[in-house]
Design an enzyme around this catalytic site. Structure first.
Site, PDB file in Angstrom:
ATOM      1  N   TYR A 240     -20.164  58.050 -19.746  1.00 12.73           N
ATOM      2  CA  TYR A 240     -20.871  59.124 -20.451  1.00 12.73           C
ATOM      3  C   TYR A 240     -21.913  58.573 -21.412  1.00 12.73           C
ATOM      4  O   TYR A 240     -23.031  59.055 -21.467  1.00 12.73           O
ATOM      5  CB  TYR A 240     -19.891  60.015 -21.215  1.00 12.73           C
ATOM      6  CG  TYR A 240     -19.146  61.018 -20.347  1.00 12.73           C
ATOM      7  CD1 TYR A 240     -19.365  61.100 -18.973  1.00 12.73           C
ATOM      8  CD2 TYR A 240     -18.225  61.896 -20.921  1.00 12.73           C
ATOM      9  CE1 TYR A 240     -18.682  62.018 -18.201  1.00 12.73           C
ATOM     10  CE2 TYR A 240     -17.546  62.821 -20.153  1.00 12.73           C
ATOM     11  CZ  TYR A 240     -17.774  62.879 -18.786  1.00 12.73           C
ATOM     12  OH  TYR A 240     -17.102  63.790 -18.036  1.00 12.73           O
TER      13      TYR A 240
HETATM   14  N1  SAM Z   1     -12.809  67.357 -15.962  1.00 11.37           N
HETATM   15  C1  SAM Z   1     -13.861  68.343 -16.205  1.00 11.37           C
HETATM   16  C2  SAM Z   1     -13.421  69.715 -15.696  1.00 11.37           C
HETATM   17  O1  SAM Z   1     -12.240  69.894 -15.406  1.00 11.37           O
HETATM   18  O2  SAM Z   1     -14.237  70.600 -15.583  1.00 11.37           O
HETATM   19  C3  SAM Z   1     -15.164  67.897 -15.609  1.00 11.37           C
HETATM   20  C4  SAM Z   1     -15.946  66.899 -16.435  1.00 11.37           C
HETATM   21  S1  SAM Z   1     -16.657  67.626 -17.845  1.00 11.37           S
HETATM   22  C5  SAM Z   1     -18.299  67.034 -17.817  1.00 11.37           C
HETATM   23  C6  SAM Z   1     -16.046  66.721 -19.222  1.00 11.37           C
HETATM   24  C7  SAM Z   1     -14.586  66.967 -19.549  1.00 11.37           C
HETATM   25  O3  SAM Z   1     -13.734  66.302 -18.625  1.00 11.37           O
HETATM   26  C8  SAM Z   1     -14.190  66.417 -20.887  1.00 11.37           C
HETATM   27  O4  SAM Z   1     -14.428  67.358 -21.904  1.00 11.37           O
HETATM   28  C9  SAM Z   1     -12.712  66.128 -20.708  1.00 11.37           C
HETATM   29  O5  SAM Z   1     -11.984  67.314 -20.868  1.00 11.37           O
HETATM   30  C10 SAM Z   1     -12.625  65.708 -19.259  1.00 11.37           C
HETATM   31  N2  SAM Z   1     -12.722  64.254 -19.101  1.00 11.37           N
HETATM   32  C11 SAM Z   1     -13.766  63.567 -18.606  1.00 11.37           C
HETATM   33  N3  SAM Z   1     -13.507  62.239 -18.585  1.00 11.37           N
HETATM   34  C12 SAM Z   1     -12.276  62.080 -19.094  1.00 11.37           C
HETATM   35  C13 SAM Z   1     -11.443  60.945 -19.353  1.00 11.37           C
HETATM   36  N4  SAM Z   1     -11.837  59.705 -19.075  1.00 11.37           N
HETATM   37  N5  SAM Z   1     -10.221  61.169 -19.894  1.00 11.37           N
HETATM   38  C14 SAM Z   1      -9.805  62.423 -20.186  1.00 11.37           C
HETATM   39  N6  SAM Z   1     -10.545  63.531 -19.975  1.00 11.37           N
HETATM   40  C15 SAM Z   1     -11.762  63.366 -19.421  1.00 11.37           C
END
Ligand code: SAM
Length: 384
Positions: A240
């Site tokens: 990110y």
């Molecule tokens: N996982 C998301 C969804 O269910 O819609 C899609 C990605 S969205 C751009 C970003 C969110 O994904 C974050 O706010 C977090 O909740 C989760 N996320 C992304 N990378 C993560 C990681 N390495 N560990 C835990 N949560 C993660």
């Protein structure tokens, strides 16, 4: 989201031409991070994952062209987008965005969604201060937009929009907008926003770009590529933002233990009651600093170069005050690189120690435990 919501979303993407023929290289799937993108085949680094046409993005232009466009003119982009998605959500099946809105999470683990009980666990931390500040900011934006836009335009907003709804929309934007698409450029990019973060991806290269396509490159696309080799069936991740500290990453609802993310922001200040306030401010400004200066201290790394000199400046008093005289203006920063006097160094140590003790006394935990917590905060002025 349910399986059927994911199927609807997939169909929606296909109907709108966002999936390449014959078969897309990634599909949405349930993963430990919520939803994520899983590779359908082995892919090399830099292979194209998707191209999302501009007509599928939700940004300030989308809102401007919609029914609420005329009443949201001049709003901050994120506020207008928040109103847009809340209104579309309330429209249910009548909204053409429903399949996308239905796969958005109810909440993330970001502290803005923590309960009072959970927040009480981080008493005394920088994170708690930031979280309270963010929630107050969102609430005040909500109050404004409710008075100025929602209530006077009941015909456009038939369903009530609450402060909690607005916070949800803020959380969605904050956790899903790509870090270089902020401010005026803020946008939700359906499908691309399913990609999760991994600390194992450390390349500095940005794996997405916006480019023109089609006749005369007229249609803008958001294209996303694999930052690393990935095997069929595995999840595709990106990095990110390498620059973000854990205090910032936590906006997304997670922190990253693998890199040098443990940053602690020291806020230093030249007190207005300081008898040498004017001279000190002048000197600070000559080095691009101000009355208040923030120094990010990164765990296991040397202190920021100007931090000790600034501390010495702030602490100058008594017989050291001659250093503040105008004739030293050009060389004073050089002098501040080294201890000015024993009294000055002692004063710094004492004040820093007192500030640490008072900050740590806000915690539930003992000092030994606190030293293992990643996120805390100090703000101090030198008055004595
Ligand atoms: N996982 C998301 C969804 O269910 O819609 C899609 C990605 S969205 C751009 C970003 C969110 O994904 C974050 O706010 C977090 O909740 C989760 N996320 C992304 N990378 C993560 C990681 N390495 N560990 C835990 N949560 C993660």
């Amino acid at each position: 989201p349910s399986d059927s919501a994911i199927r609807d979303f997939w169909r929606w993407l296909r109907e709108r031409g966002a999936l390449p023929q014959p078969s897309p290289p990634v599909r949405p799937a349930f993963v430990p991070e919520g939803l994520g993108l899983v590779a359908e085949r082995d892919m090399l680094r830099n292979e194209l994952l998707m191209e999302i046409p501009k007509k599928l993005w939700i940004n300030a232009d989308t809102v401007a062209a919609s029914a609420i466009g005329p009443v949201t003119l001049g709003l901050i982009p994120w506020v207008s987008i928040a109103l847009f998605i809340l209104r579309e959500k309330a429209m249910g099946t009548a909204s053409s965005w429903r399949p996308y809105l239905d796969i958005l999470p109810q909440e993330t683990d970001s502290p803005i969604f923590w309960s009072e009980e959970e927040l009480s666990q981080i008493r005394g931390t920088q994170l708690l201060n930031t979280t309270i500040g963010v929630k107050e900011y969102v609430q005040s934006e909500f109050n404004k937009v409710e008075d100025e836009v929602i209530l006077p335009n009941k015909h456009l907003f038939p369903k009530t929009i609450t402060a909690a709804d607005f916070l949800w929309a803020f959380g969605v934007l904050r956790s899903r907008a790509f870090s270089r698409l902020r401010g005026d450029k803020i946008a939700l990019i359906p499908f691309a926003d399913l990609i999760n973060h991994s600390s194992t991806i450390t390349s500095e290269d940005i794996c997405w770009e916006i480019k023109g396509k089609g006749v005369f490159s007229r249609e803008l696309m958001f294209s996303l590529r694999t930052p690393a080799y990935v095997k069929a069936g595995e999840q595709v991740y990106i990095q990110y933002d390498l620059e973000k500290s854990n205090t910032e990453l936590v906006d997304y609802g997670f922190i990253d233990r693998r890199q040098r993310r443990e940053v602690y922001t020291m806020t230093l200040e030249i007190s207005e009651s300081d008898p040498f306030y004017g001279d000190k401010l002048d000197i600070a400004e000559s080095s691009g600093l101000g009355e208040i200066a923030y120094f990010d201290i990164v765990l296991d790394e040397p202190l920021p170069p100007l931090m000790l000199p600034y501390l010495r400046l702030v602490a100058i008093g008594g017989t050291d005050a001659f250093l503040l005289e105008a004739i030293f203006r050009n060389s004073v920063w050089g002098h501040l690189e080294l201890p000015v006097s024993r009294a000055n160094e002692e004063r710094i140590c004492r004040v820093v120690r007192e500030a640490c003790n008072s900050a740590l006394s806000g915690h539930h935990t003992t000092i030994e435990e606190v030293l293992h917590l990643p996120i805390y905060c100090l703000h101090f002025t030198m008055n004595s």
